[in-house]
Design a protein around this motif. Structure first.
Motif, PDB file in Angstrom:
ATOM      1  N   UNK A  87      -7.416  -6.844   3.041  1.00  0.00           N
ATOM      2  CA  UNK A  87      -6.637  -8.080   2.958  1.00  0.00           C
ATOM      3  C   UNK A  87      -6.878  -8.698   1.585  1.00  0.00           C
ATOM      4  N   UNK A  88      -5.804  -8.874   0.859  1.00  0.00           N
ATOM      5  CA  UNK A  88      -5.915  -9.472  -0.475  1.00  0.00           C
ATOM      6  C   UNK A  88      -4.637 -10.232  -0.763  1.00  0.00           C
ATOM      7  N   UNK A  89      -4.773 -11.401  -1.306  1.00  0.00           N
ATOM      8  CA  UNK A  89      -3.624 -12.250  -1.653  1.00  0.00           C
ATOM      9  C   UNK A  89      -2.632 -12.347  -0.487  1.00  0.00           C
ATOM     10  N   UNK A  90      -3.155 -12.591   0.677  1.00  0.00           N
ATOM     11  CA  UNK A  90      -2.369 -12.798   1.903  1.00  0.00           C
ATOM     12  C   UNK A  90      -1.594 -11.556   2.336  1.00  0.00           C
ATOM     13  N   UNK A  91      -1.961 -10.421   1.802  1.00  0.00           N
ATOM     14  CA  UNK A  91      -1.292  -9.159   2.198  1.00  0.00           C
ATOM     15  C   UNK A  91      -2.310  -8.228   2.856  1.00  0.00           C
ATOM     16  N   UNK A  92      -1.860  -7.603   3.961  1.00  0.00           N
ATOM     17  CA  UNK A  92      -2.721  -6.643   4.637  1.00  0.00           C
ATOM     18  C   UNK A  92      -2.222  -5.247   4.343  1.00  0.00           C
ATOM     19  N   UNK A  93      -3.159  -4.373   4.024  1.00  0.00           N
ATOM     20  CA  UNK A  93      -2.788  -2.971   3.798  1.00  0.00           C
ATOM     21  C   UNK A  93      -3.622  -2.100   4.733  1.00  0.00           C
ATOM     22  N   UNK A  94      -2.950  -1.181   5.411  1.00  0.00           N
ATOM     23  CA  UNK A  94      -3.681  -0.306   6.325  1.00  0.00           C
ATOM     24  C   UNK A  94      -3.456   1.140   5.930  1.00  0.00           C
ATOM     25  N   UNK A  95      -4.533   1.904   5.890  1.00  0.00           N
ATOM     26  CA  UNK A  95      -4.416   3.333   5.595  1.00  0.00           C
ATOM     27  C   UNK A  95      -5.100   4.116   6.695  1.00  0.00           C
ATOM     28  N   UNK A  96      -4.450   5.193   7.121  1.00  0.00           N
ATOM     29  CA  UNK A  96      -5.083   6.110   8.059  1.00  0.00           C
ATOM     30  C   UNK A  96      -5.251   7.433   7.332  1.00  0.00           C
TER      31      UNK A  96
END
Ligand SMILES: Nc1ncnc2c1ncn2[C@@H]1O[C@H](COP(=O)(O)OP(=O)(O)OP(=O)(O)O)[C@@H](O)[C@H]1O
Ligand SMILES: [Mg+2]
Length: 354
Positions: A87-96
């Motif tokens: 979570x950075x700058x109100x953005x969530x990033x998900x990696x599988x």
């Protein structure tokens, strides 16, 4: 399946941590405000894309930190799966396994995570919403297409309610009845089916943990003995128009939990009520009959030692990987469970106790 390891950066009071879990019972001990619940939240976040404490991910980001990162290493059969959520700058990033996925919600249902917290008591204390959530969560895990039906039903319901609120014509309102009933009946079917399969397991856990098996009376959200939902929607249309919302349908379903014909809240002691909630959760795990993770925040300290041991034994039987937090080290005997580990936490820092 098991959660093998979690790495955390900047989640609540946890600056940086790495925890390697046992495949069975994991007990996390520490004083108040040390970071026990935060560790469970990190697990929930990595495995389901959300916290059980708040819908707002930004609340989890450590004060003054810009980036939060949680990486979970899971073993599924013989394969490793690495889920990373940042979570950075109100953005969530998900990696599988290094590949980005489009939506956090794609994580839901991949790993079945069940949560028992002191707030789970609302299952009995508060209105039907929590019991519907309990039911829906269980059905969703055994029947993944349930979520889509649920979402469609609620979209139609919002449309019908909007027509009612805007005081549109009867014809315009009733145009939604057909589609609404179709989805309602599907939801009802799955819920009913699920509960009928859950009932014997609930009875077993009720007997095992409390010595009585309460009766779970499912109410679909309309009176089945009074005819079809379609007819009842038509018959109650004036009523709905007066109130501005739809009063019949699966969104009004409930489970009445009774012993000796009386509401369980008025009969059971506080300890019995806690055990009942545990029994309800364990029954769901057992019904699912697949690898699950159970997060138990604050194992009820008010349970007597015999009941606590009984609960631990019942958890073990489900075959789930269990993470339990407690403030006192001697509440739980980890020796009864192979693959157990104990951790001590202080100021967001975790140490395995060997
Ligand atoms: N965003 C945040 N940034 C930094 N610290 C936070 C944040 N959110 C909460 N905290 C703090 O993190 C600490 C750990 O909280 P947590 O709820 O994990 O404690 P706990 O060990 O579960 O305590 P308890 O036994 O009281 O339940 C608390 O002091 C809390 O105030
Ligand atoms: Mg806590």
């Amino acid at each position: 399946m098991a959660l093998v390891q979690i790495n955390i950066e900047n989640l609540r009071n946890i600056g940086q941590a790495q925890v390697q879990f046992g495949s069975g019972l994991n007990v996390i001990i520490g004083p108040n405000a040390s970071g026990k619940t935060s560790l469970l939240e990190a697990i929930s976040l990595a495995c389901q894309g959300r916290s059980f404490r708040t819908p707002r991910i930004d609340q989890l980001v450590k004060h003054d930190a810009k980036t939060m990162l949680v990486v979970a290493r899971l073993k599924i059969g013989n394969e490793n799966q690495i889920i990373g959520l940042s979570r950075e700058a109100k953005k969530t990033q998900v990696k599988i396994n290094g590949e980005r996925i489009a939506k956090t919600t794609e994580l839901v249902g991949r790993v079945a995570v069940f949560v028992l917290t002191p707030e789970s008591h609302e299952l009995l204390d508060s209105g039907p919403k929590m019991r519907r959530q309990y039911l829906d969560w269980g059905v969703f895990h055994v029947e993944h297409r349930y979520l889509e039906i649920w979402q469609k039903y609620h979209r139609i319901l919002r449309q019908r309610n909007s027509c009612l609120r805007r005081q549109l014509s009867r014809q315009e309102i009733q145009a939604w009845d057909g589609p609404m009933v179709e989805k309602a009946e599907q939801l009802h079917y799955y819920r009913q089916q699920y509960l009928s399969e859950l009932a014997p397991i609930l009875s077993k856990y009720g007997e095992q943990l409390i010595g009585v098996a309460p009766n779970f009376d499912y109410q679909p959200g309309w009176d089945e003995s009074a005819g079809s939902l379609k007819d009842q929607l038509a018959a109650k249309l004036d009523n709905d128009m007066e109130r501005g919302f739809s009063r019949l349908g699966p969104h009004r379903a409930d489970i009445k939990i009774k012993v000796a014909g009386k509401q369980v809240q008025n009969v059971f002691s506080r300890g019995q009520q806690k055990l009942l909630i545990c029994a309800m959760t364990l029954a769901q795990l057992k019904r699912l009959n697949q690898d699950c993770i159970l997060l138990v925040d604050d194992l009820p300290a008010e349970l007597d030692p015999e009941k606590r041991a009984c609960l631990i034994e019942a958890m073990k039987e489900t075959g789930a990987q269990v993470m339990v937090t407690a403030t006192e080290p001697n509440l739980i005997d980890v020796s009864v469970w192979e693959g157990s580990k104990m951790f001590h936490v202080e100021h967001g820092s975790f140490q395995e106790v060997v």
